[in-house]
Design an enzyme around this catalytic site. Sequence first.
Site, PDB file in Angstrom:
ATOM      1  N   GLU A  51       0.816  -1.221   0.000  1.00 11.95           N
ATOM      2  CA  GLU A  51       0.000   0.000   0.000  1.00 11.95           C
ATOM      3  C   GLU A  51       0.847   1.268   0.000  1.00 11.95           C
ATOM      4  O   GLU A  51       0.429   2.297  -0.526  1.00 11.95           O
ATOM      5  CB  GLU A  51      -0.956   0.021   1.196  1.00 11.95           C
ATOM      6  CG  GLU A  51      -2.105  -0.965   1.114  1.00 11.95           C
ATOM      7  CD  GLU A  51      -1.775  -2.317   1.735  1.00 11.95           C
ATOM      8  OE1 GLU A  51      -0.574  -2.573   2.026  1.00 11.95           O
ATOM      9  OE2 GLU A  51      -2.698  -3.123   1.930  1.00 11.95           O
ATOM     10  N   PHE A 113     -10.967  -7.347  14.702  1.00 10.63           N
ATOM     11  CA  PHE A 113      -9.914  -7.796  13.801  1.00 10.63           C
ATOM     12  C   PHE A 113      -9.642  -6.731  12.735  1.00 10.63           C
ATOM     13  O   PHE A 113     -10.564  -6.263  12.069  1.00 10.63           O
ATOM     14  CB  PHE A 113     -10.312  -9.123  13.146  1.00 10.63           C
ATOM     15  CG  PHE A 113      -9.268  -9.618  12.175  1.00 10.63           C
ATOM     16  CD1 PHE A 113      -7.994  -9.968  12.612  1.00 10.63           C
ATOM     17  CD2 PHE A 113      -9.558  -9.703  10.811  1.00 10.63           C
ATOM     18  CE1 PHE A 113      -7.030 -10.401  11.714  1.00 10.63           C
ATOM     19  CE2 PHE A 113      -8.591 -10.150   9.915  1.00 10.63           C
ATOM     20  CZ  PHE A 113      -7.331 -10.492  10.372  1.00 10.63           C
ATOM     21  N   GLN A 114      -8.405  -6.352  12.597  1.00 11.28           N
ATOM     22  CA  GLN A 114      -7.950  -5.342  11.633  1.00 11.28           C
ATOM     23  C   GLN A 114      -8.632  -3.993  11.804  1.00 11.28           C
ATOM     24  O   GLN A 114      -8.856  -3.278  10.829  1.00 11.28           O
ATOM     25  CB  GLN A 114      -8.098  -5.867  10.199  1.00 11.28           C
ATOM     26  CG  GLN A 114      -7.214  -7.086   9.960  1.00 11.28           C
ATOM     27  CD  GLN A 114      -7.018  -7.407   8.488  1.00 11.28           C
ATOM     28  OE1 GLN A 114      -7.910  -7.192   7.677  1.00 11.28           O
ATOM     29  NE2 GLN A 114      -5.855  -7.931   8.146  1.00 11.28           N
ATOM     30  N   LYS A 163     -17.383  -1.071   6.747  1.00  8.60           N
ATOM     31  CA  LYS A 163     -17.862  -2.012   5.732  1.00  8.60           C
ATOM     32  C   LYS A 163     -19.382  -1.965   5.560  1.00  8.60           C
ATOM     33  O   LYS A 163     -19.888  -2.012   4.445  1.00  8.60           O
ATOM     34  CB  LYS A 163     -17.429  -3.431   6.125  1.00  8.60           C
ATOM     35  CG  LYS A 163     -17.765  -4.488   5.076  1.00  8.60           C
ATOM     36  CD  LYS A 163     -17.238  -5.859   5.510  1.00  8.60           C
ATOM     37  CE  LYS A 163     -17.794  -6.964   4.632  1.00  8.60           C
ATOM     38  NZ  LYS A 163     -16.783  -7.480   3.690  1.00  8.60           N
ATOM     39  N   MET A 465      24.044   9.804   2.559  1.00 11.96           N
ATOM     40  CA  MET A 465      23.791  11.105   3.177  1.00 11.96           C
ATOM     41  C   MET A 465      24.030  11.060   4.686  1.00 11.96           C
ATOM     42  O   MET A 465      24.570  11.998   5.264  1.00 11.96           O
ATOM     43  CB  MET A 465      22.363  11.557   2.868  1.00 11.96           C
ATOM     44  CG  MET A 465      22.052  12.945   3.354  1.00 11.96           C
ATOM     45  SD  MET A 465      23.188  14.156   2.670  1.00 11.96           S
ATOM     46  CE  MET A 465      22.265  14.734   1.251  1.00 11.96           C
TER      47      MET A 465
END
Lengths: 554, 172
Positions: A51, A113-114, A163, A465
């Site tokens: 993602e 969950f999640q 959802k 760097m």
Amino acid sequence: MKQKGAKIIVDCLIEQGVEYVFGYPGGQIIDTFDELYKARDKITQILTSHEQGASHAADGYARVTGKVGVVIATSGPGATNIVTGIANAYMDSVPMVAITGNVPVSLLGRDSFQEVDIAGITIPITKHNYIVKDVTKLADTIREAFMIAKSGRPGPVLIDVPKDVQQKECEYTPKKPEEYVPKFDATQPSVDDAVKIIAEAKKPLLYVGGGCIISNASKALTEFAEHIDAPVASSLMGLGAIDANHRLYLGMIGMHGHAGVAKALKECDAVIAIGARFSDRVAGDRTKFARHAKIVHIDIDNAEIDKNVVSTAHVMGDVKLSLEYLKSKLKKAKNAEWVNACRGYINEFPLKRCGTNLCIRKVVEKVNELSPADGIIATDVGQHQMWTAQSYKFALPRTFLTSGGLGTMGYGLGASIGAALASKKRVVLFTGDGSFHMNLNELATAVKLNLPITIFLVNNNTLGMVRQWQTLFYQKHYSSTTLNLPTDYMKLAEAFGAKGFILDKDADIDATVKKALSCDGTVLVECRINTDEYVLPMVPPGKTTDDMITDLDK
Amino acid sequence: MHKHIITALVNNHSGVLTRVSGLFARRGYNIDSLAVCNTEDENYSRMTIVSQGDDMTIKQVIKQLDKLVDVIKVNELNADGAVSRELALIKIKVSPKERPEIETTCRVYKAKIIDLSPESVVAELTGDPEKIDGFLKIVKPYGIIEMVRTGLNALERGENSINDLTDYNDTI
Ligand SMILES: Cc1ncc(C[n+]2csc(CCOP(=O)(O)OP(=O)(O)O)c2C)c(N)n1
Ligand SMILES: [Mg+2]
């Protein structure tokens, strides 16, 4: 007509003219992906490897087109994976709408969950965000989110949709997207002071930033600079706002800015900051920035005025409209002597070669020579980023994609994917061995989509760097910066289905760069350079240009 | 550094308080007190925030607040041009024989005794914070069992209203 929330989301995206969504599915966003499937002739889904890559791709797409980039992710880990991309877009004022799924409303707040509170997490890194718990509010929320993302100082907006809200039905009436028309208020109190300071300046210096690109002000800016005959310095974010080949253009300002610009900054009697924000990477010690000069600050974000550096006068408004207005109030000026002096300062400090066998600046220059004016260059973060910024002569706006404000290693490949889709042209990415390893998974995405991306991987076997700072300020304690990775980049390219080339000496630059820019699809060029090369000049953090390091041999 | 009163009209949603207080925390501005309440319009809430800082900082705070989508109007109130009040409830340890003394103190401060028990009183006091501080100083020796203060609430004097201001987000 009554329809599901998920279909409302997709129809609203179509309303807004979205052609690509970058994202990754999952349980709590599957309904929306189902509707995207049905609308696949109108919106193309770009499935990345991760993602984060999708969020950077949406960012790259937005920077190239000026349109709102869209990223979609599922709840929980999907949502947290786009956090870096959102923060990156926030810091660089990139218009973006992020849509996340979440657990059904009845499960919110139960550590389901999640489930994560992505709205809570992203408050400090979005312009605004929403949790839509009522499907009847969904369409207008999405419309408002697009407007917020693209208006004023653009930025990311997140919409979290549980959802069950995606599944519930309600009435949907299509609407034309609202257009953002920037305003300019000529009656604001300090505008006359600004005009007066600019008119009276004998040695004006323009300091331009990303705002000039965002407001499509390149033409207005160039005309303004010519009208008042002022030399122009650009921040990292402003590169390309004015043609680097223009007689008035000097170079980059800031920590790794041009030493000639630093000298001009010391000499000037007025700094006119345009769509720039005096970040610490530009101003150094902000209390000492151009103390002897008057400062005029032009910006659309009122909160930027006097935030870091206190201005003598300011103009609040869209940069393009502000510049057009100011130009109309100012007589044409001639500052030949000053402009020539600045030109002289630039010539006094040529950029130093870096590398014994292979000089990466030469590679950048060759790419510059062989690329069209509107060719897009992306970078990751580190020395390679600064070498590119210093050596490439950006001629047009929206051709340079770099993570300026957040400095996100791993930004480049995702951004290149978005840029290649947006421009339908070859994109060149300069990355480092460290940065590339962060998100090289997106090589798979680029190859799968057969995108014309040429990656110049500047392999110095180190987090260059950081090593540079360790060398200069930490007694050469190379703590966790030596990479010496066993990665075989040619095999890696082959495994992912890309073409691979090695470039390790100046003599091969011409042939290899030509090849790498002309063969089809995704190309990886490993550029082997020395470990100890330095980005110079450098103003140490928090210091002033008086402390600028221009040469390490002396 | 001195005390500034910031007044804001904000959307009446959940989460707005987090956005506002988070902005103060994140940018290192401090909050002395923050009072939120409903308004005559159910869509909006009103916040009164007291913050310490130099004038430049407070200007920054206000500009940053103004940028929030959920902040409709925001302004600084000038202490002379505003009326401001705070309410305090103070539970004081008072034996029956000390009660007359406390009653006298309350009368001077125009505090009301709104609850009594054999060993305590609850005093209610409205006024500017300095007056409440003064009262507290005097009753402290008796023993303060517990107390609450609302934080400052303030309105501009005269007929003007916060509704007359423009929302920054409408100007760009
Ligand atoms: C995500 C992230 N982690 C850490 C850093 C700190 N950082 C800045 S530059 C740099 C080194 C980059 O190494 P590389 O990509 O190899 O580029 P080089 O400097 O060697 O050209 C690091 C670790 C960062 N900017 N971003
Ligand atoms: Mg490296």
